[in-house]
Scaffold this active site. Sequence first.
Site, short mmCIF file in Angstrom:
data_model
loop_
_atom_site.label_atom_id
_atom_site.label_comp_id
_atom_site.label_asym_id
_atom_site.label_seq_id
_atom_site.Cartn_x
_atom_site.Cartn_y
_atom_site.Cartn_z
N GLU A 51 0.82 -1.22 0.00
CA GLU A 51 0.00 0.00 0.00
C GLU A 51 0.85 1.27 0.00
O GLU A 51 1.15 1.82 1.06
CB GLU A 51 -0.96 0.03 1.19
CG GLU A 51 -1.88 1.25 1.15
CD GLU A 51 -2.82 1.36 2.36
OE1 GLU A 51 -3.61 2.31 2.40
OE2 GLU A 51 -2.74 0.50 3.26
N LYS A 111 -2.60 -2.07 -3.15
CA LYS A 111 -3.62 -1.15 -2.65
C LYS A 111 -3.19 0.27 -2.97
O LYS A 111 -2.14 0.72 -2.52
CB LYS A 111 -3.85 -1.33 -1.15
CG LYS A 111 -4.96 -0.44 -0.59
CD LYS A 111 -5.36 -0.84 0.82
CE LYS A 111 -6.45 0.07 1.35
NZ LYS A 111 -6.95 -0.35 2.69
#
Length: 296
Positions: free
Chosen positions: A176, A213
């Site tokens: 992420e 992500k």
Amino acid sequence: MNLEQLERIRTGKGFIAALDQSGGSTPKALLLYGVKENSYANEEEMYVLVHEMRTRIIKSSAFNAEYILGAILFENTMDRKIDGEYTADYLWKQKGIVPFLKVDKGLADLSDGVQLMKPMPNLNDLLKRAVDRNIFGTKMRSFIKEANRNGIKKVVDQQFEVGKQIIEMGLVPIIEPEVDINSEDKEAIEKILKEELLTKLSTLGENEKVILKVSIPSVTNFYSDLLEDSHVIRIVALSGGYSQMDANQKLALNQGLIASFSRALAEGLTFSQSNEEFDSMLAKSIKGIYEASVNK
């Protein structure tokens, strides 16, 4: 690795719920839920209250496998129980929802236009506990504010270095590298970020798999080519400060991108709502996020 869970995350219709507010963000999450800071005297009381909030969400009839593929938990939530079962076991056995664990320890100070993850000296011990608790994968967040190639490269290098450690434990990492949605350089940042992600993905072994992500991109379908990479199981999007309505509208434009919302998922939920009101609000949010994730 649980192959049934892997297939669900890879091919299932739905989205990943992020229920992973940690020590620093928990007071804000509770405040949005209607629980003021004077309602608890210390950290333990705070964590009891936030676990009650998460338990209420997870046990809601609206929170089900028809719409939700997985849920990201905070370490403290992983170690607590719902109806006598550890949270991850409850999610999978009772709900059919795949459990993930947030493993980062927060963000370091801003340098080179980015915030790297703080050191994680006890990561291996945490990963061993995650395996024992039947966790499928992990999540870790970095933050990018400026189109500084050196800084962005450091973020991606660190994410994949830790990601390899996670893969070696038999878990699937959610990489992420969040991009600041308020940055004037957002589009330029995403261009550099994609180049660095492609470079790192090319270094993975055949059986090394990750989930990406990302912030919803400024250019529609910008990350579509990453979906074609054999190492990428799924690409999920964070709401990143957008309202639920804005996040859903932007997400719906991007083919193949599904949600992994936190604050936008819990928007409108309050401690004082009756169970009927709570379930109704949560169902409305979940269906809206599902539609934006699945029906493009």
